[in-house]
Design a protein around this motif. Structure first.
Motif, PDB file in Angstrom:
ATOM      1  N   GLY A   1      60.411  69.304  61.267  1.00  0.00           N
ATOM      2  CA  GLY A   1      59.460  68.206  61.095  1.00  0.00           C
ATOM      3  C   GLY A   1      58.159  68.683  60.495  1.00  0.00           C
TER       4      GLY A   1
ATOM      5  N   ILE B   1      52.141  66.028  61.394  1.00  0.00           N
ATOM      6  CA  ILE B   1      51.014  66.789  61.939  1.00  0.00           C
ATOM      7  C   ILE B   1      51.456  67.666  63.118  1.00  0.00           C
ATOM      8  CG2 ILE B   1      50.183  64.957  63.508  1.00  0.00           C
ATOM      9  CD1 ILE B   1      48.001  67.427  61.522  1.00  0.00           C
ATOM     10  N   THR B   2      52.406  67.201  63.920  1.00  0.00           N
ATOM     11  CA  THR B   2      52.814  67.992  65.084  1.00  0.00           C
ATOM     12  C   THR B   2      53.504  69.278  64.627  1.00  0.00           C
ATOM     13  OG1 THR B   2      53.133  65.903  66.264  1.00  0.00           O
ATOM     14  CG2 THR B   2      54.016  67.874  67.306  1.00  0.00           C
TER      15      THR B   2
ATOM     16  N   GLU C   1      61.200  70.101  56.547  1.00  0.00           N
ATOM     17  CA  GLU C   1      60.882  68.672  56.631  1.00  0.00           C
ATOM     18  C   GLU C   1      61.946  67.905  55.830  1.00  0.00           C
ATOM     19  OE1 GLU C   1      58.837  66.177  57.844  1.00  0.00           O
ATOM     20  OE2 GLU C   1      60.052  64.960  56.479  1.00  0.00           O
ATOM     21  N   ALA C   2      62.510  66.869  56.452  1.00  0.00           N
ATOM     22  CA  ALA C   2      63.623  66.143  55.830  1.00  0.00           C
ATOM     23  C   ALA C   2      63.217  65.421  54.543  1.00  0.00           C
ATOM     24  CB  ALA C   2      64.193  65.133  56.815  1.00  0.00           C
TER      25      ALA C   2
ATOM     26  N   THR D   1      55.240  59.202  60.447  1.00  0.00           N
ATOM     27  CA  THR D   1      54.088  58.510  61.030  1.00  0.00           C
ATOM     28  C   THR D   1      52.766  59.134  60.576  1.00  0.00           C
ATOM     29  OG1 THR D   1      55.509  58.105  62.926  1.00  0.00           O
ATOM     30  CG2 THR D   1      53.176  57.698  63.246  1.00  0.00           C
ATOM     31  N   SER D   2      52.788  60.413  60.251  1.00  0.00           N
ATOM     32  CA  SER D   2      51.532  61.106  59.944  1.00  0.00           C
ATOM     33  C   SER D   2      50.867  60.659  58.652  1.00  0.00           C
ATOM     34  CB  SER D   2      51.766  62.618  59.925  1.00  0.00           C
ATOM     35  OG  SER D   2      52.174  63.050  61.192  1.00  0.00           O
TER      36      SER D   2
ATOM     37  N   SER E   1      45.784  55.038  61.560  1.00  0.00           N
ATOM     38  CA  SER E   1      44.553  54.280  61.297  1.00  0.00           C
ATOM     39  C   SER E   1      43.473  55.161  60.686  1.00  0.00           C
ATOM     40  CB  SER E   1      44.006  53.663  62.588  1.00  0.00           C
ATOM     41  OG  SER E   1      44.950  52.829  63.187  1.00  0.00           O
TER      42      SER E   1
ATOM     43  N   LEU F   1      41.910  57.664  61.936  1.00  0.00           N
ATOM     44  CA  LEU F   1      40.819  58.050  62.833  1.00  0.00           C
ATOM     45  C   LEU F   1      41.105  59.375  63.508  1.00  0.00           C
ATOM     46  CD1 LEU F   1      40.055  54.610  64.489  1.00  0.00           C
ATOM     47  CD2 LEU F   1      38.753  55.794  62.716  1.00  0.00           C
TER      48      LEU F   1
ATOM     49  N   VAL G   1      67.472  69.038  58.675  1.00  0.00           N
ATOM     50  CA  VAL G   1      68.387  69.700  59.609  1.00  0.00           C
ATOM     51  C   VAL G   1      69.509  68.722  59.937  1.00  0.00           C
ATOM     52  CG1 VAL G   1      68.620  70.613  61.949  1.00  0.00           C
ATOM     53  CG2 VAL G   1      66.645  71.233  60.550  1.00  0.00           C
TER      54      VAL G   1
ATOM     55  N   ILE H   1      67.489  64.418  66.674  1.00  0.00           N
ATOM     56  CA  ILE H   1      67.590  65.887  66.686  1.00  0.00           C
ATOM     57  C   ILE H   1      68.222  66.340  67.998  1.00  0.00           C
ATOM     58  CG2 ILE H   1      66.294  68.062  66.593  1.00  0.00           C
ATOM     59  CD1 ILE H   1      66.072  66.619  63.987  1.00  0.00           C
TER      60      ILE H   1
ATOM     61  N   ARG I   1      54.898  54.634  66.152  1.00  0.00           N
ATOM     62  CA  ARG I   1      54.380  55.602  67.129  1.00  0.00           C
ATOM     63  C   ARG I   1      55.550  56.197  67.898  1.00  0.00           C
ATOM     64  NH1 ARG I   1      51.596  51.067  67.316  1.00  0.00           N
ATOM     65  NH2 ARG I   1      49.406  51.125  66.735  1.00  0.00           N
TER      66      ARG I   1
ATOM     67  N   GLY J   1      51.920  61.871  71.838  1.00  0.00           N
ATOM     68  CA  GLY J   1      50.647  62.429  71.385  1.00  0.00           C
ATOM     69  C   GLY J   1      50.008  61.631  70.270  1.00  0.00           C
TER      70      GLY J   1
ATOM     71  N   LEU K   1      47.520  62.057  66.415  1.00  0.00           N
ATOM     72  CA  LEU K   1      47.102  62.950  65.328  1.00  0.00           C
ATOM     73  C   LEU K   1      45.908  63.809  65.791  1.00  0.00           C
ATOM     74  CD1 LEU K   1      47.659  62.638  61.950  1.00  0.00           C
ATOM     75  CD2 LEU K   1      45.251  62.136  62.107  1.00  0.00           C
ATOM     76  N   THR K   2      44.962  63.171  66.460  1.00  0.00           N
ATOM     77  CA  THR K   2      43.733  63.860  66.875  1.00  0.00           C
ATOM     78  C   THR K   2      44.013  65.073  67.760  1.00  0.00           C
ATOM     79  OG1 THR K   2      42.640  61.704  66.843  1.00  0.00           O
ATOM     80  CG2 THR K   2      41.476  63.478  67.971  1.00  0.00           C
TER      81      THR K   2
HETATM   82  C1  LIG Z   1      49.913  52.497  63.249  1.00  0.00           C
HETATM   83  C2  LIG Z   1      49.507  53.824  63.812  1.00  0.00           C
HETATM   84  C3  LIG Z   1      48.167  54.175  63.843  1.00  0.00           C
HETATM   85  C4  LIG Z   1      47.802  55.414  64.373  1.00  0.00           C
HETATM   86  N1  LIG Z   1      46.493  55.775  64.297  1.00  0.00           N
HETATM   87  C5  LIG Z   1      46.105  56.973  64.784  1.00  0.00           C
HETATM   88  C6  LIG Z   1      44.764  57.375  64.640  1.00  0.00           C
HETATM   89  O1  LIG Z   1      43.950  56.697  64.017  1.00  0.00           O
HETATM   90  N2  LIG Z   1      44.416  58.569  65.174  1.00  0.00           N
HETATM   91  C7  LIG Z   1      45.297  59.363  65.847  1.00  0.00           C
HETATM   92  O2  LIG Z   1      44.887  60.398  66.352  1.00  0.00           O
HETATM   93  N3  LIG Z   1      46.605  59.027  65.956  1.00  0.00           N
HETATM   94  C8  LIG Z   1      47.020  57.855  65.425  1.00  0.00           C
HETATM   95  N4  LIG Z   1      48.342  57.492  65.483  1.00  0.00           N
HETATM   96  C9  LIG Z   1      49.308  58.418  66.076  1.00  0.00           C
HETATM   97  C10 LIG Z   1      49.701  59.516  65.080  1.00  0.00           C
HETATM   98  O3  LIG Z   1      49.772  59.017  63.777  1.00  0.00           O
HETATM   99  C11 LIG Z   1      51.056  60.116  65.485  1.00  0.00           C
HETATM  100  O4  LIG Z   1      51.008  60.481  66.835  1.00  0.00           O
HETATM  101  C12 LIG Z   1      51.388  61.354  64.668  1.00  0.00           C
HETATM  102  O5  LIG Z   1      51.219  61.130  63.288  1.00  0.00           O
HETATM  103  C13 LIG Z   1      52.829  61.790  64.947  1.00  0.00           C
HETATM  104  O6  LIG Z   1      53.077  62.940  64.194  1.00  0.00           O
HETATM  105  P1  LIG Z   1      54.466  63.702  64.289  1.00  0.00           P
HETATM  106  O7  LIG Z   1      54.343  64.910  63.458  1.00  0.00           O
HETATM  107  O8  LIG Z   1      54.800  63.894  65.724  1.00  0.00           O
HETATM  108  O9  LIG Z   1      55.524  62.698  63.707  1.00  0.00           O
HETATM  109  P2  LIG Z   1      55.829  62.391  62.154  1.00  0.00           P
HETATM  110  O10 LIG Z   1      54.595  62.363  61.361  1.00  0.00           O
HETATM  111  O11 LIG Z   1      56.681  61.174  62.122  1.00  0.00           O
HETATM  112  O12 LIG Z   1      56.644  63.666  61.708  1.00  0.00           O
HETATM  113  C14 LIG Z   1      57.974  63.889  62.067  1.00  0.00           C
HETATM  114  C15 LIG Z   1      58.678  64.426  60.852  1.00  0.00           C
HETATM  115  O13 LIG Z   1      59.968  64.903  61.205  1.00  0.00           O
HETATM  116  C16 LIG Z   1      60.778  64.745  60.067  1.00  0.00           C
HETATM  117  N5  LIG Z   1      62.199  64.819  60.439  1.00  0.00           N
HETATM  118  C17 LIG Z   1      62.925  63.904  61.105  1.00  0.00           C
HETATM  119  N6  LIG Z   1      64.198  64.309  61.222  1.00  0.00           N
HETATM  120  C18 LIG Z   1      64.281  65.526  60.621  1.00  0.00           C
HETATM  121  C19 LIG Z   1      65.344  66.436  60.382  1.00  0.00           C
HETATM  122  N7  LIG Z   1      66.584  66.180  60.806  1.00  0.00           N
HETATM  123  N8  LIG Z   1      65.079  67.583  59.699  1.00  0.00           N
HETATM  124  C20 LIG Z   1      63.826  67.853  59.255  1.00  0.00           C
HETATM  125  N9  LIG Z   1      62.791  67.001  59.449  1.00  0.00           N
HETATM  126  C21 LIG Z   1      62.996  65.853  60.127  1.00  0.00           C
HETATM  127  C22 LIG Z   1      60.396  63.374  59.549  1.00  0.00           C
HETATM  128  O14 LIG Z   1      60.770  63.180  58.199  1.00  0.00           O
HETATM  129  C23 LIG Z   1      58.887  63.362  59.783  1.00  0.00           C
HETATM  130  O15 LIG Z   1      58.161  63.699  58.610  1.00  0.00           O
HETATM  131  C24 LIG Z   1      48.774  56.281  64.929  1.00  0.00           C
HETATM  132  C25 LIG Z   1      50.119  55.919  64.885  1.00  0.00           C
HETATM  133  C26 LIG Z   1      50.490  54.713  64.310  1.00  0.00           C
HETATM  134  C27 LIG Z   1      51.920  54.338  64.217  1.00  0.00           C
END
Ligand SMILES: Cc1cc2nc3c(=O)[nH]c(=O)nc-3n(C[C@H](O)[C@H](O)[C@H](O)COP(=O)(O)OP(=O)(O)OC[C@H]3O[C@@H](n4cnc5c(N)ncnc54)[C@H](O)[C@@H]3O)c2cc1C
Length: 551
Positions: free
Chosen positions: A24, A27-28, A47-48, A55-56, A60, A62, A190, A231, A336, A368, A370-371
């Motif tokens: 993935g 941001i995480t 990253e797929a 979601t990243s 919003s 912020l 993956v 996964i 989310r 979790g 983004l922040t």
């Molecule tokens: C509408 C909305 C507004 C938000 N606003 C804020 C905000 O203002 N401030 C804040 O702090 N947080 C905010 N958040 C929360 C924040 O955006 C998320 O918590 C964060 O982006 C999640 O990141 P992630 O890396 O966990 O997930 P993702 O960004 O979804 O990353 C997961 C990645 O895994 C990849 N993946 C999936 N399957 C596979 C595979 N089999 N092989 C390889 N890769 C794979 C996906 O393609 C994806 O890119 C908001 C969320 C939403 C929905």
């Protein structure tokens, strides 16, 4: 620079084992890769799709303590997020920018309620918020948010949080991970996991070449957001579901349609059940968000009729602007990755993260914000530190993300940009997007005569199309227009067509045939149309594409 995809694939397919494989590139995952690599681990990240394409890129925008979470008494989370916000301002000063918020009130009850909430917000940040909140009288409130109708508000509160560009934050963290030795690749999914006690072999499918290869690592961390359950099922088919996706949408408007200057606003929705953000962001104003349980396909969330109506009605109930669907410049939907809980509505589910063992050598992390990505990364890397042979001392609190000295950078970029005749807002945008690497984009602009805008009237420069294809692993046109630049989010025409040289410049850099170039334009268009859903603008006219040609 993040390096080339070809070089990353060479390293991934070489027969060496990694200490850690991160699944993935949101941001995480990016945060985990940087944390582990900076502790000395040999790290791979796959990253797929494109980096930050989940979601990243849909947040919003912020970097905030999360005033809203006080309603659910999440004091620990707010405190932690406020600390992270303040640290990120130092680590990425070009990207994480303070923004004043106005919270209008219309009666004494609202004034009392929000006053207590904001006092708690300041207290949880140990009164180190940029400025402690203060009450604004009616005239001051109207001056700060001039689109508020006269006589409708009785005053308001002023407080500070930060905004950022979510994709750019992911890119900066990934770039630092690479500088610390991590190997990262997009469009690598993956498709199978074969876990054992002393390590795990992941089968990875490369969407660009259509080939598959194996990557072996002592530990695998799944940081796949709403895809986490998928996964987990690769390693353990019978595992229960853990994530409960909740959809949030945003609409963007040109500043001429929704004129906010410097202040953002926090406004009640039509039913007064939650608050919406109205935030000046890049050259647009964005409004969001919603929070609804999402039973649909996690690969393809989109803005539906009901979402659009809800947000438009909410803005129109507060501002006398009479905004209509034709005024919408952009729209996006994100999911989310919330952790299953007892709460009935997704809005009531905690924004905390959770770490869980999937198999002896595979760990998952989800939830979790983004922040708080840095804390999430620290927690999960601590969890596997012993197994991968690194210490438990987290170093990311000191690793700068993009630039150290903003003032000197600004002076250096400005000097060269002025010589090239670049507009000031384009220069500022370069610094915001690339930090110190803005000078690398200017090198391209100078060498290749690409100092003009990518799309007439927009901030991104033509040089960015070439720079992102060469140095930031932008593989498809959509990577450039939706993520490396944010034209697809703020430009009614989504950067498509004859007004955009993007496809031509990327095609020239990556060696696209004429046929490939047209396929890229079509794919970008289809993706934007799908995501905008009920918010398709009249300006997305197919005839605009006719003049796109291969160089
Ligand atoms: C509408 C909305 C507004 C938000 N606003 C804020 C905000 O203002 N401030 C804040 O702090 N947080 C905010 N958040 C929360 C924040 O955006 C998320 O918590 C964060 O982006 C999640 O990141 P992630 O890396 O966990 O997930 P993702 O960004 O979804 O990353 C997961 C990645 O895994 C990849 N993946 C999936 N399957 C596979 C595979 N089999 N092989 C390889 N890769 C794979 C996906 O393609 C994806 O890119 C908001 C969320 C939403 C929905």
């Amino acid at each position: 620079m993040i390096g080339t995809r070809e070089r990353s694939l060479e390293k991934l397919t070489a027969a060496t084992d990694f200490d850690l494989l991160v699944i993935g590139g949101g941001i995480t995952g990016a945060g985990i890769a940087l944390d582990a690599a900076s502790r000395g681990a040999r790290v791979a990240l796959v990253e797929a799709n494109d980096f930050a394409s989940g979601t990243s890129s849909k947040s919003s925008k912020l970097v905030h303590g999360g005033l809203r979470y006080l309603e659910h008494y999440e004091f620990g989370l707010v405190r932690e997020a406020a600390q992270e916000r303040d640290l990120l301002r130092v680590l990425a000063p070009h990207l994480v920018e303070p923004i004043p918020f106005v919270l209008p009130v219309s009666d004494k009850w609202m004034r009392a309620k929000f006053g207590v909430g904001l006092w708690a917000y300041d207290a949880l940040a140990s009164f180190k918020n940029l400025q402690t909140h203060r009450y604004l009288e009616t005239e001051e409130t109207e001056a700060a948010v001039p689109v508020l109708p006269r006589n409708k508000v009785k005053g308001g509160f002023l407080f500070y949080d930060c905004k950022n560009d979510d994709v750019r934050l992911v890119m900066e963290v990934l770039i630092q991970a690479v500088r610390h030795g991590a190997v990262v690749a997009n469009y690598c999914k993956v498709v199978n996991l074969d876990p054992g006690a002393d390590g795990c072999t992941a089968t990875v499918s490369d969407a660009v070449s259509g080939t598959t290869f194996d990557v072996r690592a002592t530990r695998v961390i799944a940081a796949a957001g709403v895809w986490s359950d998928e996964i987990e099922h690769l390693a353990n088919a019978g595992a229960p579901e853990r994530t409960r996706p909740s959809k949030g949408i945003h609409l963007s408007f040109r500043r001429s349609k929704l004129p906010l200057a410097d202040h953002a606003a926090f406004i009640p929705d039509v039913e007064r059940q939650r608050m919406l953000f109205v935030i000046p962001w890049l050259d647009a104003v964005i409004v969001g968000t919603t929070d609804t349980a999402y039973p649909g396909s996690i690969d393809h969330p989109c803005v539906e009729d009901e979402d659009r109506r809800y947000v438009l009605d909410s803005i129109n109930s507060v501002f006398d602007l009479g905004l209509t669907p034709a005024d919408i410049a952009g729209a996006w939907a994100g999911l989310r990755p919330l952790v299953m809980g007892e709460a009935g509505s997704t809005a009531d589910l905690s924004r905390r993260h959770t770490i869980y063992d999937i198999a002896p050598s595979v760990v998952g992390i989800t939830g979790g914000k983004l922040t708080t990505y840095r804390r999430m990364a620290k927690d999960v890397v601590d969890h596997v530190a012993g197994a991968i042979g690194v210490g438990t001392k987290c170093r990311t609190g000191w690793i700068r993300l993009g630039t150290v000295d903003l003032d000197s950078l600004f002076a250096a970029v400005q000097r060269r940009a002025r010589r090239l005749g670049m507009a000031r807002d384009a220069t500022e945008n370069l610094i915001r997007c690339y930090g110190d690497r803005a000078l690398g984009v200017i090198d391209v602009a100078e060498r290749e005569g690409l100092e003009g805008p990518l799309v007439e009237g927009a901030q991104p420069t033509a040089a960015e199309a070439v720079y992102c294809a060469r140095s930031e692993m932008a593989v498809h046109l959509n990577d450039l227009l939706s993520r490396r630049t944010r034209l697809a989010l703020t430009d009614p025409a989504a950067g498509i067509g004859s007004r955009s040289r993007a496809a031509e410049l990327m095609g020239h850099t990556l060696g696209w045939s004429e046929q490939e170039l047209h396929a890229q334009v079509d794919a970008h268009r289809a993706e934007v149309e799908r995501e905008r859903g009920a918010c398709l603008g009249a300006e997305m006219d197919p005839s605009e594409e006719s003049s796109v040609r291969a160089l």
